[in-house]
Scaffold this motif. Structure first.
Motif, PDB file in Angstrom:
ATOM      1  N   GLN A  23       0.824  -1.214   0.000  1.00  0.00           N
ATOM      2  CA  GLN A  23       0.000   0.000   0.000  1.00  0.00           C
ATOM      3  C   GLN A  23       0.856   1.261   0.000  1.00  0.00           C
ATOM      4  O   GLN A  23       0.499   2.261  -0.620  1.00  0.00           O
ATOM      5  CB  GLN A  23      -0.924  -0.018   1.220  1.00  0.00           C
ATOM      6  CG  GLN A  23      -2.044  -1.049   1.119  1.00  0.00           C
ATOM      7  CD  GLN A  23      -2.944  -1.055   2.337  1.00  0.00           C
ATOM      8  OE1 GLN A  23      -2.751  -0.260   3.275  1.00  0.00           O
ATOM      9  NE2 GLN A  23      -3.917  -1.961   2.349  1.00  0.00           N
ATOM     10  N   LYS A  24       1.995   1.214   0.685  1.00  0.00           N
ATOM     11  CA  LYS A  24       2.875   2.387   0.714  1.00  0.00           C
ATOM     12  C   LYS A  24       3.484   2.676  -0.654  1.00  0.00           C
ATOM     13  O   LYS A  24       3.786   3.822  -1.004  1.00  0.00           O
ATOM     14  CB  LYS A  24       3.983   2.187   1.747  1.00  0.00           C
ATOM     15  CG  LYS A  24       3.539   2.436   3.184  1.00  0.00           C
ATOM     16  CD  LYS A  24       4.724   2.440   4.113  1.00  0.00           C
ATOM     17  CE  LYS A  24       4.336   2.861   5.524  1.00  0.00           C
ATOM     18  NZ  LYS A  24       3.895   4.277   5.556  1.00  0.00           N
ATOM     19  N   PHE A  25       3.680   1.611  -1.445  1.00  0.00           N
ATOM     20  CA  PHE A  25       4.308   1.782  -2.756  1.00  0.00           C
ATOM     21  C   PHE A  25       3.300   1.714  -3.898  1.00  0.00           C
ATOM     22  O   PHE A  25       3.680   1.764  -5.063  1.00  0.00           O
ATOM     23  CB  PHE A  25       5.395   0.712  -2.945  1.00  0.00           C
ATOM     24  CG  PHE A  25       6.661   0.996  -2.189  1.00  0.00           C
ATOM     25  CD1 PHE A  25       7.744   1.595  -2.818  1.00  0.00           C
ATOM     26  CD2 PHE A  25       6.759   0.690  -0.840  1.00  0.00           C
ATOM     27  CE1 PHE A  25       8.903   1.870  -2.124  1.00  0.00           C
ATOM     28  CE2 PHE A  25       7.922   0.965  -0.145  1.00  0.00           C
ATOM     29  CZ  PHE A  25       8.995   1.560  -0.774  1.00  0.00           C
ATOM     30  N   PHE A  26       2.026   1.602  -3.558  1.00  0.00           N
ATOM     31  CA  PHE A  26       0.951   1.556  -4.550  1.00  0.00           C
ATOM     32  C   PHE A  26       1.180   0.423  -5.568  1.00  0.00           C
ATOM     33  O   PHE A  26       1.054   0.616  -6.783  1.00  0.00           O
ATOM     34  CB  PHE A  26       0.820   2.906  -5.284  1.00  0.00           C
ATOM     35  CG  PHE A  26       0.538   4.051  -4.361  1.00  0.00           C
ATOM     36  CD1 PHE A  26      -0.742   4.291  -3.883  1.00  0.00           C
ATOM     37  CD2 PHE A  26       1.570   4.883  -3.945  1.00  0.00           C
ATOM     38  CE1 PHE A  26      -0.992   5.345  -3.021  1.00  0.00           C
ATOM     39  CE2 PHE A  26       1.335   5.946  -3.080  1.00  0.00           C
ATOM     40  CZ  PHE A  26       0.045   6.186  -2.612  1.00  0.00           C
ATOM     41  N   VAL A  27       1.572  -0.732  -5.023  1.00  0.00           N
ATOM     42  CA  VAL A  27       1.759  -1.921  -5.859  1.00  0.00           C
ATOM     43  C   VAL A  27       0.971  -3.064  -5.220  1.00  0.00           C
ATOM     44  O   VAL A  27       0.324  -2.903  -4.179  1.00  0.00           O
ATOM     45  CB  VAL A  27       3.253  -2.304  -5.976  1.00  0.00           C
ATOM     46  CG1 VAL A  27       4.026  -1.205  -6.695  1.00  0.00           C
ATOM     47  CG2 VAL A  27       3.862  -2.571  -4.600  1.00  0.00           C
ATOM     48  N   THR A  28       1.033  -4.242  -5.828  1.00  0.00           N
ATOM     49  CA  THR A  28       0.309  -5.399  -5.284  1.00  0.00           C
ATOM     50  C   THR A  28       1.155  -6.136  -4.254  1.00  0.00           C
ATOM     51  O   THR A  28       2.392  -6.008  -4.239  1.00  0.00           O
ATOM     52  CB  THR A  28      -0.069  -6.375  -6.411  1.00  0.00           C
ATOM     53  OG1 THR A  28       1.134  -6.883  -7.007  1.00  0.00           O
ATOM     54  CG2 THR A  28      -0.898  -5.660  -7.489  1.00  0.00           C
ATOM     55  N   GLN A  46      11.955   3.303  -6.531  1.00  0.00           N
ATOM     56  CA  GLN A  46      11.449   2.513  -5.403  1.00  0.00           C
ATOM     57  C   GLN A  46      12.571   2.136  -4.438  1.00  0.00           C
ATOM     58  O   GLN A  46      12.352   2.072  -3.219  1.00  0.00           O
ATOM     59  CB  GLN A  46      10.756   1.259  -5.937  1.00  0.00           C
ATOM     60  CG  GLN A  46       9.442   1.568  -6.654  1.00  0.00           C
ATOM     61  CD  GLN A  46       8.923   0.377  -7.439  1.00  0.00           C
ATOM     62  OE1 GLN A  46       9.679  -0.497  -7.866  1.00  0.00           O
ATOM     63  NE2 GLN A  46       7.604   0.335  -7.632  1.00  0.00           N
TER      64      GLN A  46
END
Length: 262
Positions: A23-28, A46
């Motif tokens: 969630q912090k990196f807006f990835v799965t 990243q």
């Protein structure tokens, strides 16, 4: 220790789940799992964010992961070349747009103003009163006296081609002034810069309400002058449209060329 193991170790130290990190990196979450298992690598941006989040240096993250460093180096070069490609495409597009509008400008007619020409001579032909019959009614009417002018001139502008003779377009402005238009064409070679502008009488085109040349000053259209006027309110007069070429009193004093050349 490779970067995947460091990410997992630091995530656990901060009591974060893979979902929290995702969630912090807006990835799965699946991508975080791939990072930690060495099946995928974060990109350079990243990596910097991971360094800030886990409060460790970039050197510590990348020191022993040679494969990761090579991947980032390749990715950085790829982005660099991608930027170069985008810049090249934008440049080509801009050249194309400029070229397109340049062609449109080039093939468009050129409006010549008073300062663009040098008048060498003007002649006048007086047309006496003339009786004509209106075909529809059979009525006989007398056309008033009128005049026609021929203005000999040379263009001062380069890359402008002119026909040997031009019939002037006219604008019906008022009872005292006559506005004429002078057009040329863009041309790579100015084969013909000399021409004559003929101001014809139109009394026979509209016999019931003729627009006569006689008794009027002659103005030549000035596009730039008209543009400035349009910024203000009101309807432009002949003087707002152009520049005076000849005053009506000077025109009245011209000799009748038809009398000199019967």
């Amino acid at each position: 220790m490779d970067i995947g193991k460091i990410i997992k170790e630091k995530r656990i130290e901060k009591n974060m789940t893979q979902e929290d990190l995702a969630q912090k990196f807006f990835v799965t979450r699946q991508l975080i799992s791939k990072w930690e298992n060495g099946k995928s690598y974060p990109d350079l941006e990243q990596v910097v964010q991971l360094s800030d989040l886990f409060e460790i240096s970039l050197e510590s993250l990348l020191r022993e992961d040679t494969e990761m460093v090579q991947e980032l180096s390749f990715d950085s070069k790829r982005k660099k070349w991608f930027k170069v490609l985008i810049a090249s495409l934008v440049g080509v597009l801009l050249v194309g747009i400029v070229g397109f509008f340049g062609v449109v400008w080039w093939i468009d007619d050129v409006s010549l103003a008073k300062d663009d020409i040098e008048v060498t001579k003007i002649s006048k032909t007086v047309l006496p009163e003339k009786q004509v019959t209106i075909p529809r009614t059979g009525e006989v009417i007398t056309l008033p006296e009128d005049v026609e002018y021929t203005i000999y001139f040379e263009s001062k502008r380069w890359l402008i081609h002119l026909p040997k003779s031009i019939v002037a377009e006219k604008w019906r402005g008022d009872d005292d002034n006559l506005l004429i238009f002078l057009r040329g064409e863009h041309h790579l070679y100015s084969f013909n810069r000399k021409s004559k502008l003929m101001i014809k009488s139109e009394r026979e085109q509209n016999v019931l309400d003729p627009d006569l040349n006689i008794g009027k000053s002659i103005y030549l259209e000035n596009v730039e002058k008209l543009k400035k006027f349009r910024a203000s309110d009101g309807f432009p007069s002949v003087s707002d449209h152009g520049d005076k070429l000849y005053d009506r009193q000077d025109l009245e004093n011209l000799p009748n060329s038809s009398a000199n050349n019967p």
